[in-house]
Design a protein around this motif. Structure first.
Motif, short mmCIF file in Angstrom:
data_model
loop_
_atom_site.label_atom_id
_atom_site.label_comp_id
_atom_site.label_asym_id
_atom_site.label_seq_id
_atom_site.Cartn_x
_atom_site.Cartn_y
_atom_site.Cartn_z
N GLU A 67 -57.21 97.93 -109.95
CA GLU A 67 -57.58 96.30 -110.13
C GLU A 67 -59.28 97.03 -110.66
N PHE A 68 -59.34 95.84 -111.58
CA PHE A 68 -60.35 95.95 -112.14
C PHE A 68 -60.46 94.68 -112.83
N GLY A 69 -62.09 94.68 -112.86
CA GLY A 69 -62.13 92.55 -114.05
C GLY A 69 -63.34 92.47 -113.03
N TRP A 70 -63.24 91.30 -112.79
CA TRP A 70 -64.97 90.48 -112.53
C TRP A 70 -64.23 89.32 -110.88
N HIS A 71 -65.33 89.47 -110.11
CA HIS A 71 -64.93 88.45 -109.71
C HIS A 71 -66.16 87.78 -108.53
N VAL A 72 -65.94 86.60 -107.91
CA VAL A 72 -67.44 85.85 -107.15
C VAL A 72 -66.70 86.03 -105.71
N ASN A 73 -67.83 87.07 -105.02
CA ASN A 73 -66.92 87.34 -103.92
C ASN A 73 -68.79 87.19 -102.43
N PRO A 74 -68.76 86.38 -102.12
CA PRO A 74 -70.04 86.04 -101.57
C PRO A 74 -70.29 87.20 -99.82
N SER A 75 -69.51 86.69 -99.17
CA SER A 75 -68.70 87.81 -98.36
C SER A 75 -69.55 89.14 -99.16
N LEU A 76 -68.86 89.74 -99.55
CA LEU A 76 -69.40 90.94 -100.39
C LEU A 76 -70.41 90.84 -100.63
N TYR A 77 -71.52 90.35 -101.62
CA TYR A 77 -72.31 90.24 -101.98
C TYR A 77 -73.67 89.38 -101.75
N GLY A 78 -73.23 87.86 -100.88
CA GLY A 78 -74.11 87.87 -100.24
C GLY A 78 -74.79 86.59 -101.42
#
Length: 805
Positions: free
Chosen positions: A187-198
């Motif tokens: 899969e490929f796109g954009w996301h918002v992921n606080p647990s991954l990036y802080g």
């Protein structure tokens, strides 16, 4: 005391042992994370700190982390794909992600984001769920390619980029993807992921697996796999600026495409290839049996879901909901094709939280387009209780009941038992009525419409229709004349039509069934207390009749809760068998005060059979746009614009089924087998009906005004006709009809006969309801201003009506 001392000592020792084991486990995990960091973070030629504070290492392209994967030990680096990439780029989005040009890594090196221990912990926690359709807390809204029409070798599209509000432990992603079987996926796109990036910003990302994330795969480059080739754009890059709802739109062209020679899967961002997933990584991805475009969200099970996309439902406005435009797929010829409607399925697991719409080809600028997204919320709470939860519920209630029995509250116990039985029966009915759907549509009013296989619709659950043969169209001609202004006020919009072979069925909720049950406790007949009527009816002795029709003006009378107001035509035989079609305002049925197109039927005067619309098996839907229960978009205004629609009930001369027609479009039929005696109709008619609780004031009928011979005042039927034994349409002369109202002080009815070519055989009905005072005012007004209400005003009114529309 000695025994107590030894017991306490034992607890202390055991507690210490557990603490020691916990420390040992923590140390082991910490050492494992250190080892992984050393493997991933390679020696670098150059380090770059972005304006967001991230560290990017420029690493020898031949020594990047991907080649640590055991399946890639002998992999030969591929620097560019064996296919052409479009050179068209959007200047508005070129510099919103990736390194600035003056920061690009030196030739022979590639940018790899430095991985911290926190990143690895976050990725490990995230991989405990797979963002799939079956994981609790995960939701999706997507357009997917039909597996049977593959194989596929790539998907692409221009994706609008947003920054939905996402809390810790939540994720919101907008992506395209390819997959083979249940195991292999990219899969490929954009996301918002606080647990991954802080943080809560938007990132470009990719993810892969060969076993549905059980033991393999990760986000971006947090495990060996993806081979980076571009020296400026990298996975995990932060998006600098995002779209604003109703304002500036930022988009990125994204694609996943297979190299026709090496079979590696390349990722492209803004028409620039950034790297690839080697084919050796996967257990079976020499082609994809499926691909698609859409959104996914994650939240802990039971917690509210975050928004998807822009946080708004699809509405055919590209500056509102998140979109993919210019979508395409590659087939066996490795050419790009825009997917036609038969190529795709649209699906969302929770239409109350998220929607998806596929629009097909929208012209040169938008191309093949789709929208998806929604506000999220308490999505998991909308699912029906499972058998397990019912057992738990039953056990709790059993304990409570036991307590009541002990206290001799037997009557309450019986009440609880009855409530449980009724609740279980409602669940059973919902499972029968709400069929598996091919596509779900959320209308602009928030109604959920399921596109269901025409041969598996709820009607065929009726025991009298078990062996019924579907009739797709009637054996009589329907006029092709349609009013373009009326065609758009109800039903699905053109881009929302159900796919061929399916029909639109409104999703029924438990509340709908409860309301329908309560409504069926009164039958809206002339003999029910609180019900009133004003109608023109065909004389029974001059029948039999085989159909009625007419053009009906549509209003939105003010109706309170527990009231209803309907304007309809109808056919019936004896007192038992009856079919009604028209519009009504019925807050108890729909939960709103809007006007809806509706039908109702019975074979026993509503004692045990029949219902509104499709809230019980019976009506067979055949049209893929107009459905029973559809809300009317705009309605008539007293003295101003007049909105009307042509409606009819007609019997098929061969099958004897009774067809409903709206705006000269056959929408479906009631099979003759439903009725005890409806081979013909003994009576038919046109008019209005109201309901209120006994003793309470009645709501308005029609426009809320008495008939006054002005077409822009009282509600009307024009061009009314009936079918007799010759199955020809005839306008009823005055000797054909009776006019009657049960409460002349509240409602009136007038039959005018033939008023010429434009109006045909016409009638008016309606009134304010309430009490005698209103009748007196209306009577005085018509007495002092008779010229306003003369029949000569009909042509003037109808001309004004056409001009307004």
């Amino acid at each position: 005391m000695m025994n107590i001392f030894l017991f306490v000592l034992c607890l202390v020792i055991n507690g210490g042992i557990h603490k020691v084991h916990g420390i040992q486990n923590t140390l082991k995990e910490d050492l494992e994370l250190e080892r992984q960091q050393q493997l991933i973070n390679k020696p670098h030629i150059k380090s770059i700190r972005t304006k967001f504070g991230e560290i990017i290492d420029c690493i020898d392209i031949n020594k990047q982390p991907a080649f640590d994967h055991p399946l890639l030990k002998n992999h030969k680096l591929q620097r560019k794909p064996n296919f052409k990439i479009s050179s068209v780029k959007d200047s508005t989005t070129r510099f919103i992600f990736g390194l600035k040009k003056d920061q690009y890594c030196p030739s022979g090196t590639v940018p790899i984001q430095r991985i911290t221990k926190g990143d690895l912990i976050g990725d490990k926690l995230l991989n405990s769920h797979t963002l799939t359709q079956s994981t609790p807390g995960d939701h999706f809204a997507e357009v997917s390619l039909v597996p049977g029409l593959g194989p596929y070798y790539g998907v692409s599209g221009s994706l609008s980029v947003y920054n939905p509000k996402v809390e810790k432990d939540q994720i919101s992603a907008s992506t395209l993807w390819v997959q083979n079987g249940d195991a292999n996926r990219i899969e490929f796109g954009w996301h918002v992921n606080p647990s991954l990036y802080g943080d809560d910003t938007t990132y470009i990302y990719s993810r892969w697996t060969r076993d549905n994330y059980k033991q393999t795969g990760c986000f971006n480059m947090q495990c060996p796999g993806f081979v980076q080739t571009h020296k400026g754009i990298y996975l995990g890059t932060r998006v600098d600026n995002t779209s604003i709802y109703g304002g500036t739109i930022v988009e990125a062209n994204v694609s996943i495409a297979q190299d026709p020679i090496t079979k590696s899967w390349w990722l492209s961002l803004e028409s620039t290839t950034i790297g690839y997933f080697p084919i050796a990584l996967f257990s079976n991805l020499t082609s994809a049996e499926q691909g698609g475009w859409g959104g996914r969200t994650h939240a802990p099970p039971g917690a509210p879901s975050p928004p998807m996309g822009s946080g708004y439902f699809p509405d055919d406005n590209l500056v509102h909901a998140c979109y993919f435009r210019q979508v395409s797929f590659k087939n066996g010829s490795i050419q790009d094709y825009g997917p036609e409607e038969y190529h795709v399925h649209t699906n969302t697991d929770n239409p109350s939280c998220f929607g998806v719409e596929y629009y097909g080809d929208q012209g040169r600028q938008a191309g093949y387009s789709l929208q998806f997204g929604g506000p999220g919320g308490n999505c998991d709470n909308s699912f029906h209780l499972t058998i397990k939860s019912y057992r738990k519920k039953m056990m709790n209630i059993f304990l409570f009941v036991l307590c009541l029995v002990i206290n001799n509250d037997i009557h309450i116990v019986h009440g609880i038992q009855n409530t449980l039985q009724e609740d279980l029966e409602l669940e059973r009915q919902l499972q029968l009525i709400n069929k598996p759907h091919i596509k779900s549509i959320r209308t602009k009013f928030g109604d959920i419409i399921d596109c269901i296989d025409i041969n598996k619709q709820p009607a065929f659950d009726h025991p009298l229709l078990k062996n019924h043969k579907l009739q797709r169209k009637p054996n009589f001609k329907t006029s092709s004349v349609k009013n373009s202004w009326a065609r758009l006020i109800f039903g699905l919009e053109k881009h929302q039509y159900c796919p061929t072979g399916t029909v639109p069925i409104q999703t029924i909720t438990k509340d709908d069934l409860i309301r329908d049950k309560l409504l069926n406790s009164h039958t809206s007949t002339q003999s029910t207390p609180g019900d009133h009527f004003a109608e023109v009816s065909l004389v029974p002795g001059l029948g039999p009749y085989y159909g009625v029709s007419g053009s009906l003006s549509i209003y939105n009378p003010k109706v309170e809760k527990d009231q209803s107001s309907a304007s309809v035509l109808w056919v019936r035989n004896e007192d038992a068998n009856r079919i009604v079609l028209g519009w009504h305002v019925n807050p108890s049925l729909y939960g709103d005060d809007a006007t809806h197109i509706y039908s109702r039927w019975t074979r026993d005067n509503y004692e045990k059979t029949g219902c509104f619309n499709m809230q019980c098996p019976g009506f067979v839907q055949t049209n893929k746009r107009i459905y029973l229960g559809t809300r009317v978009d705009i309605t008539s205004i007293y003295g101003g614009r007049t909105i009307e629609t042509n409606v009819s009930i007609t019997q098929d001369p061969i099958t004897k089924n009774w067809w409903l027609n709206i705006e000269n479009t056959n929408i479906g039929y009631f099979p003759i087998a439903l009725f005890s005696n409806m081979a013909s109709a003994q009576q038919g008619g046109w008019g209005g009906k109201t309901h209120a609780p006994p003793g309470a004031p009645s709501p308005p009928m029609g426009s809320g005004y008495f008939p006054d011979k002005s077409f822009i005042h009282a509600c009307y039927f024009r061009d009314v006709s009936f079918k007799n034994g010759s199955t020809q349409n005839y306008g009823p002369e005055e000797y054909h009809v009776n006019t009657e109202t049960d409460k002349p002080s509240c409602f009136g009815v007038k039959y005018y006969g033939n008023q010429g070519r434009q109006l045909g055989y016409s009638l008016q009905f309606g009134g304010p309801g309430g009490n005698y005072f209103f009748f007196q005012l209306n009577y005085v007004r018509s007495f002092f201003y008779p010229s306003l209400f003369h029949v000569s005003n009909f042509p003037k009114a109808i001309n004004y009506h056409m001009k307004v529309i």
